[in-house]
Design a protein around this motif. Structure first.
Motif, mmCIF file in Angstrom:
data_model
loop_
_atom_site.group_PDB
_atom_site.id
_atom_site.type_symbol
_atom_site.label_atom_id
_atom_site.label_comp_id
_atom_site.label_asym_id
_atom_site.label_seq_id
_atom_site.Cartn_x
_atom_site.Cartn_y
_atom_site.Cartn_z
ATOM 1 N N GLU A 85 0.836 -1.210 0.000
ATOM 2 C CA GLU A 85 0.000 0.000 0.000
ATOM 3 C C GLU A 85 0.869 1.257 0.000
ATOM 4 O O GLU A 85 0.592 2.210 -0.732
ATOM 5 N N ASN A 86 1.916 1.247 0.819
ATOM 6 C CA ASN A 86 2.823 2.397 0.855
ATOM 7 C C ASN A 86 3.514 2.603 -0.479
ATOM 8 O O ASN A 86 3.661 3.725 -0.953
ATOM 9 N N ILE A 87 3.945 1.506 -1.081
ATOM 10 C CA ILE A 87 4.626 1.596 -2.380
ATOM 11 C C ILE A 87 3.684 2.184 -3.429
ATOM 12 O O ILE A 87 4.074 3.060 -4.207
ATOM 13 N N HIS A 88 2.440 1.728 -3.451
ATOM 14 C CA HIS A 88 1.470 2.262 -4.420
ATOM 15 C C HIS A 88 1.210 3.742 -4.166
ATOM 16 O O HIS A 88 1.105 4.535 -5.115
ATOM 17 N N TYR A 89 1.115 4.127 -2.913
ATOM 18 C CA TYR A 89 0.877 5.530 -2.576
ATOM 19 C C TYR A 89 2.028 6.396 -3.082
ATOM 20 O O TYR A 89 1.815 7.426 -3.718
ATOM 21 N N ILE A 90 3.248 5.958 -2.794
ATOM 22 C CA ILE A 90 4.431 6.709 -3.216
ATOM 23 C C ILE A 90 4.511 6.766 -4.745
ATOM 24 O O ILE A 90 4.778 7.827 -5.329
ATOM 25 N N GLN A 91 4.265 5.638 -5.395
ATOM 26 C CA GLN A 91 4.315 5.582 -6.860
ATOM 27 C C GLN A 91 3.299 6.536 -7.485
ATOM 28 O O GLN A 91 3.626 7.274 -8.420
ATOM 29 N N ASN A 92 2.080 6.512 -6.976
ATOM 30 C CA ASN A 92 1.042 7.405 -7.504
ATOM 31 C C ASN A 92 1.433 8.864 -7.290
ATOM 32 O O ASN A 92 1.218 9.706 -8.170
ATOM 33 N N GLY A 93 1.990 9.164 -6.118
ATOM 34 C CA GLY A 93 2.418 10.532 -5.844
ATOM 35 C C GLY A 93 3.521 10.991 -6.774
ATOM 36 O O GLY A 93 3.497 12.115 -7.286
ATOM 37 N N ILE A 94 4.490 10.143 -7.006
ATOM 38 C CA ILE A 94 5.594 10.496 -7.900
ATOM 39 C C ILE A 94 5.090 10.638 -9.335
ATOM 40 O O ILE A 94 5.507 11.547 -10.057
ATOM 41 N N ASP A 95 4.184 9.764 -9.748
ATOM 42 C CA ASP A 95 3.598 9.878 -11.093
ATOM 43 C C ASP A 95 2.862 11.204 -11.250
ATOM 44 O O ASP A 95 2.982 11.871 -12.284
ATOM 45 N N GLN A 96 2.115 11.597 -10.216
ATOM 46 C CA GLN A 96 1.377 12.867 -10.268
ATOM 47 C C GLN A 96 2.340 14.050 -10.309
ATOM 48 O O GLN A 96 2.139 14.994 -11.071
ATOM 49 N N THR A 97 3.403 13.980 -9.524
ATOM 50 C CA THR A 97 4.410 15.045 -9.522
ATOM 51 C C THR A 97 5.069 15.156 -10.890
ATOM 52 O O THR A 97 5.289 16.266 -11.404
ATOM 53 N N THR A 98 5.373 14.028 -11.496
ATOM 54 C CA THR A 98 5.978 14.018 -12.828
ATOM 55 C C THR A 98 5.038 14.636 -13.855
ATOM 56 O O THR A 98 5.451 15.435 -14.698
ATOM 57 N N GLN A 99 3.769 14.287 -13.781
ATOM 58 C CA GLN A 99 2.784 14.829 -14.709
ATOM 59 C C GLN A 99 2.640 16.344 -14.520
ATOM 60 O O GLN A 99 2.601 17.093 -15.497
ATOM 61 N N ASP A 100 2.586 16.794 -13.262
ATOM 62 C CA ASP A 100 2.477 18.232 -12.991
ATOM 63 C C ASP A 100 3.693 18.986 -13.526
ATOM 64 O O ASP A 100 3.561 20.055 -14.121
ATOM 65 N N THR A 101 4.865 18.421 -13.323
ATOM 66 C CA THR A 101 6.094 19.056 -13.802
ATOM 67 C C THR A 101 6.088 19.136 -15.324
ATOM 68 O O THR A 101 6.467 20.166 -15.897
ATOM 69 N N SER A 102 5.645 18.083 -15.973
ATOM 70 C CA SER A 102 5.574 18.076 -17.430
ATOM 71 C C SER A 102 4.607 19.148 -17.934
ATOM 72 O O SER A 102 4.911 19.868 -18.891
ATOM 73 N N GLU A 103 3.454 19.251 -17.285
ATOM 74 C CA GLU A 103 2.474 20.266 -17.688
ATOM 75 C C GLU A 103 3.016 21.670 -17.457
ATOM 76 O O GLU A 103 2.816 22.562 -18.289
ATOM 77 N N ASN A 104 3.723 21.872 -16.351
ATOM 78 C CA ASN A 104 4.303 23.188 -16.074
ATOM 79 C C ASN A 104 5.366 23.545 -17.102
ATOM 80 O O ASN A 104 5.458 24.689 -17.538
ATOM 81 N N LEU A 105 6.171 22.582 -17.487
ATOM 82 C CA LEU A 105 7.202 22.816 -18.493
ATOM 83 C C LEU A 105 6.571 23.177 -19.836
ATOM 84 O O LEU A 105 7.026 24.092 -20.516
ATOM 85 N N GLN A 106 5.518 22.477 -20.202
ATOM 86 C CA GLN A 106 4.820 22.776 -21.453
ATOM 87 C C GLN A 106 4.239 24.187 -21.405
ATOM 88 O O GLN A 106 4.313 24.930 -22.390
#
Length: 135
Positions: A85-106
């Protein structure tokens, strides 16, 4: 039988340490700055790898000793579920952070194009002048 019990206890301790690793990473993700996350995550990842190697060794020893039924433990299963559960939580958070960073860069790229189009920011301060001689 004493060896089996010692190995089972060692396995339980190792799974508990894995859970602690994920708890630390989750807390770092929740409370840390994105720039500091990588430097904080790496030592925990190295620790995780070390624990996994030890756990693999213990599992091999347990398998060599015998009966798989005695090797099952509800406590270990619960720890594994919490770890997952912790691993999934961390993975989802990192995926969301990556997506936000990509959108900000665009967005920054688009704003830069607009600024260059309207205000010609790439224009250099120096202008070349050419003179023709009349004969």
């Amino acid at each position: 039988m004493a060896i089996m019990n010692a190995l089972l206890q060692q396995r339980m301790d190792l799974y508990t340490q894995l859970l602690e690793c994920t708890e630390l990473q989750k807390n770092i993700y929740l409370n840390g700055e994105q720039e500091e996350m990588l430097s904080s995550f790496l030592p925990i990842s190295y620790r995780w790898d070390s624990i996994r190697r030890e756990l693999d060794d213990v599992q091999q020893q347990l398998q060599a000793l015998g009966d798989a039924e005695t090797q099952r433990s509800d406590d270990v299963i619960q720890i594994m579920k919490r770890t997952l559960e912790n691993i999934h939580y961390i993975q989802n958070g990192i995926d969301q952070t990556t997506q936000d960073t990509s959108e900000n860069l665009q967005s920054v790229k688009q704003q830069r194009k607009v600024m260059n189009a309207y205000y010609n920011l790439k224009q250099q301060d120096q202008i070349s002048l050419y003179f023709d001689e009349k004969k």
